[in-house]
Design a protein around this motif. Structure first.
Motif, PDB file in Angstrom:
ATOM      1  N   GLY A  53       0.809  -1.217   0.000  1.00 31.33           N
ATOM      2  CA  GLY A  53       0.000   0.000   0.000  1.00 31.33           C
ATOM      3  C   GLY A  53       0.833   1.252   0.000  1.00 31.33           C
ATOM      4  N   ILE A  54       1.869   1.280   0.821  1.00 25.34           N
ATOM      5  CA  ILE A  54       2.749   2.445   0.887  1.00 25.34           C
ATOM      6  C   ILE A  54       3.503   2.626  -0.427  1.00 25.34           C
ATOM      7  CG2 ILE A  54       4.816   3.373   2.025  1.00 25.34           C
ATOM      8  CD1 ILE A  54       3.746   1.986   4.610  1.00 25.34           C
ATOM      9  N   TRP A 107       3.093   5.768  -3.044  1.00 28.76           N
ATOM     10  CA  TRP A 107       4.248   6.583  -3.421  1.00 28.76           C
ATOM     11  C   TRP A 107       4.396   6.643  -4.941  1.00 28.76           C
ATOM     12  CZ3 TRP A 107       8.977   5.092  -5.722  1.00 28.76           C
ATOM     13  CH2 TRP A 107       9.903   6.116  -5.800  1.00 28.76           C
ATOM     14  N   ILE A 108       4.266   5.514  -5.606  1.00 28.12           N
ATOM     15  CA  ILE A 108       4.363   5.477  -7.065  1.00 28.12           C
ATOM     16  C   ILE A 108       3.282   6.356  -7.680  1.00 28.12           C
ATOM     17  CG2 ILE A 108       4.075   4.008  -9.101  1.00 28.12           C
ATOM     18  CD1 ILE A 108       5.360   1.727  -7.457  1.00 28.12           C
ATOM     19  N   GLY A 151      -2.865   9.876  -3.431  1.00 23.71           N
ATOM     20  CA  GLY A 151      -2.152   8.884  -2.644  1.00 23.71           C
ATOM     21  C   GLY A 151      -3.029   8.043  -1.739  1.00 23.71           C
ATOM     22  N   CYS A 152      -4.042   8.641  -1.129  1.00 27.10           N
ATOM     23  CA  CYS A 152      -4.893   7.915  -0.188  1.00 27.10           C
ATOM     24  C   CYS A 152      -5.664   6.802  -0.902  1.00 27.10           C
ATOM     25  CB  CYS A 152      -5.844   8.877   0.494  1.00 27.10           C
ATOM     26  SG  CYS A 152      -6.812   8.127   1.803  1.00 27.10           S
ATOM     27  N   PHE A 153      -6.252   7.129  -2.037  1.00 26.55           N
ATOM     28  CA  PHE A 153      -6.981   6.123  -2.817  1.00 26.55           C
ATOM     29  C   PHE A 153      -6.064   4.992  -3.225  1.00 26.55           C
ATOM     30  CE2 PHE A 153      -7.906   4.519  -7.091  1.00 26.55           C
ATOM     31  CZ  PHE A 153      -9.104   3.868  -6.838  1.00 26.55           C
ATOM     32  N   TRP A 154      -4.876   5.326  -3.696  1.00 23.84           N
ATOM     33  CA  TRP A 154      -3.954   4.300  -4.166  1.00 23.84           C
ATOM     34  C   TRP A 154      -3.386   3.485  -3.027  1.00 23.84           C
ATOM     35  CZ3 TRP A 154      -3.500   2.271  -8.784  1.00 23.84           C
ATOM     36  CH2 TRP A 154      -4.080   2.953  -9.844  1.00 23.84           C
ATOM     37  N   PHE A 155      -3.221   4.086  -1.847  1.00 21.48           N
ATOM     38  CA  PHE A 155      -2.796   3.306  -0.693  1.00 21.48           C
ATOM     39  C   PHE A 155      -3.818   2.223  -0.383  1.00 21.48           C
ATOM     40  CE2 PHE A 155      -3.187   2.407   3.822  1.00 21.48           C
ATOM     41  CZ  PHE A 155      -1.933   1.865   4.077  1.00 21.48           C
ATOM     42  N   LEU A 156      -5.084   2.617  -0.325  1.00 18.34           N
ATOM     43  CA  LEU A 156      -6.139   1.646  -0.026  1.00 18.34           C
ATOM     44  C   LEU A 156      -6.238   0.577  -1.107  1.00 18.34           C
ATOM     45  CD1 LEU A 156      -8.905   4.032   1.341  1.00 18.34           C
ATOM     46  CD2 LEU A 156      -7.474   2.456   2.639  1.00 18.34           C
ATOM     47  N   LEU A 157      -6.176   1.001  -2.359  1.00 23.66           N
ATOM     48  CA  LEU A 157      -6.275   0.041  -3.455  1.00 23.66           C
ATOM     49  C   LEU A 157      -5.124  -0.957  -3.426  1.00 23.66           C
ATOM     50  CD1 LEU A 157      -7.929  -0.571  -6.083  1.00 23.66           C
ATOM     51  CD2 LEU A 157      -6.138   0.654  -7.283  1.00 23.66           C
ATOM     52  N   CYS A 158      -3.915  -0.468  -3.248  1.00 28.32           N
ATOM     53  CA  CYS A 158      -2.755  -1.356  -3.243  1.00 28.32           C
ATOM     54  C   CYS A 158      -2.686  -2.200  -1.977  1.00 28.32           C
ATOM     55  CB  CYS A 158      -1.471  -0.548  -3.421  1.00 28.32           C
ATOM     56  SG  CYS A 158      -1.346   0.212  -5.053  1.00 28.32           S
ATOM     57  N   ALA A 159      -3.188  -1.672  -0.859  1.00 28.45           N
ATOM     58  CA  ALA A 159      -3.218  -2.468   0.366  1.00 28.45           C
ATOM     59  C   ALA A 159      -4.200  -3.627   0.227  1.00 28.45           C
ATOM     60  CB  ALA A 159      -3.584  -1.595   1.562  1.00 28.45           C
ATOM     61  N   ILE A 191       1.634  -3.172  -9.218  1.00 29.71           N
ATOM     62  CA  ILE A 191       1.863  -3.271 -10.662  1.00 29.71           C
ATOM     63  C   ILE A 191       0.941  -2.316 -11.409  1.00 29.71           C
ATOM     64  CG2 ILE A 191       1.660  -4.806 -12.664  1.00 29.71           C
ATOM     65  CD1 ILE A 191       2.561  -7.091 -10.755  1.00 29.71           C
ATOM     66  N   VAL A 192      -0.322  -2.263 -11.001  1.00 27.98           N
ATOM     67  CA  VAL A 192      -1.270  -1.346 -11.638  1.00 27.98           C
ATOM     68  C   VAL A 192      -0.816   0.098 -11.441  1.00 27.98           C
ATOM     69  CG1 VAL A 192      -3.648  -0.481 -11.558  1.00 27.98           C
ATOM     70  CG2 VAL A 192      -3.216  -2.931 -11.468  1.00 27.98           C
ATOM     71  N   ALA A 193      -0.378   0.454 -10.243  1.00 28.57           N
ATOM     72  CA  ALA A 193       0.101   1.809  -9.978  1.00 28.57           C
ATOM     73  C   ALA A 193       1.329   2.134 -10.821  1.00 28.57           C
ATOM     74  CB  ALA A 193       0.413   1.981  -8.493  1.00 28.57           C
ATOM     75  N   ALA A 194       2.151   1.134 -11.082  1.00 30.70           N
ATOM     76  CA  ALA A 194       3.369   1.360 -11.859  1.00 30.70           C
ATOM     77  C   ALA A 194       3.085   1.567 -13.342  1.00 30.70           C
ATOM     78  CB  ALA A 194       4.330   0.195 -11.670  1.00 30.70           C
ATOM     79  N   VAL A 195       2.017   0.964 -13.861  1.00 31.09           N
ATOM     80  CA  VAL A 195       1.770   1.055 -15.299  1.00 31.09           C
ATOM     81  C   VAL A 195       0.790   2.156 -15.684  1.00 31.09           C
ATOM     82  CG1 VAL A 195       2.343  -1.362 -15.707  1.00 31.09           C
ATOM     83  CG2 VAL A 195      -0.026  -0.720 -15.308  1.00 31.09           C
ATOM     84  N   ILE A 196       0.143   2.815 -14.714  1.00 27.48           N
ATOM     85  CA  ILE A 196      -0.762   3.899 -15.067  1.00 27.48           C
ATOM     86  C   ILE A 196       0.030   5.063 -15.642  1.00 27.48           C
ATOM     87  CG2 ILE A 196      -2.571   3.328 -13.418  1.00 27.48           C
ATOM     88  CD1 ILE A 196      -1.479   5.593 -11.640  1.00 27.48           C
ATOM     89  N   SER A 197      -0.619   5.829 -16.493  1.00 32.78           N
ATOM     90  CA  SER A 197       0.067   6.973 -17.094  1.00 32.78           C
ATOM     91  C   SER A 197       0.062   8.140 -16.122  1.00 32.78           C
ATOM     92  CB  SER A 197      -0.624   7.369 -18.403  1.00 32.78           C
ATOM     93  OG  SER A 197      -1.962   7.742 -18.143  1.00 32.78           O
ATOM     94  N   ARG A 198       0.906   9.096 -16.413  1.00 31.05           N
ATOM     95  CA  ARG A 198       0.966  10.300 -15.591  1.00 31.05           C
ATOM     96  C   ARG A 198      -0.309  11.095 -15.764  1.00 31.05           C
ATOM     97  NH1 ARG A 198       5.573  11.807 -13.213  1.00 31.05           N
ATOM     98  NH2 ARG A 198       7.423  10.656 -13.744  1.00 31.05           N
ATOM     99  N   ASN A 199      -0.713  11.776 -14.697  1.00 29.29           N
ATOM    100  CA  ASN A 199      -1.887  12.635 -14.731  1.00 29.29           C
ATOM    101  C   ASN A 199      -1.427  14.029 -15.164  1.00 29.29           C
ATOM    102  OD1 ASN A 199      -4.452  13.574 -14.464  1.00 29.29           O
ATOM    103  ND2 ASN A 199      -4.530  13.437 -12.247  1.00 29.29           N
TER     104      ASN A 199
END
Length: 56
Positions: free
Chosen positions: A14-15, A19-20, A28-36, A44-52
């Motif tokens: 999650g952390i 961060w990614i 960050g909060c949404f992605w922490f929960l999703l990755c946790a 992996i999903v966080a790593a392959v998403i495109s930049r906002n």
């Protein structure tokens, strides 16, 4: 997997995912929960998403 090892691994995912995602301009909060919840798959999903990119 033993809970003593499993919980820290999922929290670390999650952390790391948060961060990614924040380096790519995502929330960050949404992605922490999703990755946790998703664990290594979420990272992996966080790593392959495109930049906002900001809209002009």
């Amino acid at each position: 997997m033993d809970l003593k090892l499993g919980i820290p691994v999922w929290l670390l995912c999650g952390i790391l995912g948060a961060w990614i995602a924040t380096t790519k301009g995502r929330g960050g909060c949404f992605w922490f929960l999703l990755c946790a919840v998703l664990g290594p798959i979420g990272v992996i999903v966080a790593a392959v998403i495109s930049r906002n990119e900001p809209r002009s």
